[in-house]
Design an enzyme around this catalytic site. Structure first.
Site, PDB file in Angstrom:
ATOM      1  N   LYS A 294       4.910 -12.063  -4.869  1.00 34.11           N
ATOM      2  CA  LYS A 294       6.320 -11.811  -4.578  1.00 34.11           C
ATOM      3  C   LYS A 294       6.475 -11.750  -3.062  1.00 34.11           C
ATOM      4  O   LYS A 294       5.892 -10.882  -2.402  1.00 34.11           O
ATOM      5  CB  LYS A 294       6.775 -10.500  -5.220  1.00 34.11           C
ATOM      6  CG  LYS A 294       8.256 -10.192  -4.998  1.00 34.11           C
ATOM      7  CD  LYS A 294       8.634  -8.901  -5.711  1.00 34.11           C
ATOM      8  CE  LYS A 294      10.092  -8.557  -5.519  1.00 34.11           C
ATOM      9  NZ  LYS A 294      10.456  -7.279  -6.190  1.00 34.11           N
TER      10      LYS A 294
ATOM     11  N   LYS B  14       7.441 -15.415  -7.089  1.00 31.83           N
ATOM     12  CA  LYS B  14       8.849 -15.154  -6.802  1.00 31.83           C
ATOM     13  C   LYS B  14       9.057 -15.187  -5.295  1.00 31.83           C
ATOM     14  O   LYS B  14       8.329 -14.487  -4.590  1.00 31.83           O
ATOM     15  CB  LYS B  14       9.241 -13.782  -7.360  1.00 31.83           C
ATOM     16  CG  LYS B  14      10.687 -13.387  -7.124  1.00 31.83           C
ATOM     17  CD  LYS B  14      10.979 -11.997  -7.698  1.00 31.83           C
ATOM     18  CE  LYS B  14      12.423 -11.620  -7.473  1.00 31.83           C
ATOM     19  NZ  LYS B  14      12.750 -10.276  -7.992  1.00 31.83           N
TER      20      LYS B  14
END
Length: 325
Positions: free
Chosen positions: A197, A249
């Site tokens: 992320k 992400k």
């Protein structure tokens, strides 16, 4: 001039032929719809930076969940927005907190048809907006935060969730959550690890969607966008610690990382088509600069082509209809 013998265009001649030889096809069952549920409202509240996305009431959330089930989506990812916040994010641990109540609501309604997932992070519940507990000098305390994640995981498991999504990028978060779940005999609750992320500029609209209190950034715990190998390392660590699915992400700016992670692990790989990616397409389409529906399908196809088995996207419900044409 000698005419070419090999003509790849032959396989592009008709729509039926193109469909027949397509290398990549996104199915509705691979799509997960993120949904926001807000405490203390009786009707959905639009998110201005994400046209078509709302903060749901508990009742409107169930309507959206039923629609997702009817479309054959793979699952839902739930985010909770409390009326009040504190320094430790206690609302995320409280069994009567909005996210835990929403999990129970949705599981009771559509739990047989959808995988019900929940965000396991404190940022929606803290008054400072960070993903963990802070030290006196304002730094995120990794290990105290892990203890809170363990409690939050148990609260979500007791609420009936199928899969938790630790998203705070704390070192060791997957191992701590797995141990806590197993010790409490929740061995069947899965973990979708937000493994790679990144500290991305494309999260901006999401912060409106969850009414974030954050001032500053999360660069001391989310990954540097310049680093790809680090994303693979994080994914491998999460697999070692018990992750059932690992995720990258954002998605569109990190297709290379998705591919590297897909090549490195043997568990399913997810990717989150984030709020800023959604908002850019919606804004460009609203201005007539791109053809909206083909752009949605192309974006999701590119994420799957890069190696994502599962895609979290705010277009999930609409994409299911587009893919069925």
């Amino acid at each position: 001039m000698t005419p070419p013998v090999v003509r790849p265009r032959r396989l592009r001649t008709t729509p039926a032929l193109r469909r027949m030889v397509a290398e990549t096809a996104v199915r509705p069952g691979q799509l997960v719809l993120p949904l926001f549920v807000r405490e203390g409202i009786s009707a959905p509240v639009p998110v201005s930076s994400m046209p078509g996305v709302v903060q749901h009431s508990r009742s409107s959330l169930l309507k959206a969940a039923h629609e997702a089930a009817s479309l054959g989506l793979g699952g839902l990812m739930l985010f909770g927005i409390p009326e009040s916040k504190d320094a430790t994010g206690s609302g995320g641990i409280d069994p009567a907190g909005i996210l835990n109540l929403a999990i129970t609501d949705v599981v009771a309604e559509v739990g047989d048809a959808l995988t019900v997932m929940s965000d396991l992070c404190l940022d929606e519940f803290t008054d400072h907006g960070h993903c963990g507990v802070l030290t006196p000098d304002g730094r995120v305390d990794n290990d105290r935060t892990l203890a809170a994640y363990a409690q939050m995981a148990l609260a979500q498991a007791e609420s009936g969730v199928d899969m938790v999504g630790p998203s705070g990028m704390m070192d060791g978060q997957v191992g701590v959550v797995r141990a806590a779940l197993d010790a409490a005999e929740h061995q069947d609750v899965g973990i979708l690890a937000y493994s790679a992320k990144y500290a991305s500029a494309f999260f901006g609209p999401f912060r409106e969607a969850v009414s974030s209190s954050l001032i500053g950034d999360r660069r001391t715990y989310q990954q540097d966008p310049a680093n790809a190998l680090e994303g693979v390392r994080e994914a491998l660590l999460d697999v070692e610690q018990g992750a059932d699915v690992v995720m990258v992400k954002p998605a569109l700016g990190y297709l290379d990382v998705i591919r590297r992670v897909r090549d490195a692990v043997t568990v399913p790989v997810a990717a989150y088509n984030v709020s800023g990616e959604y908002a850019m397409v919606e804004a460009a389409a609203a201005n007539g600069w791109i053809d909206r529906e083909p752009a949605i399908v192309e974006a999701l196809t590119s994420i799957h082509r890069a190696g994502a088995d599962v895609i979290l996207t705010y277009w999930a419900a609409e994409a299911a209809r587009l893919l069925d044409r």
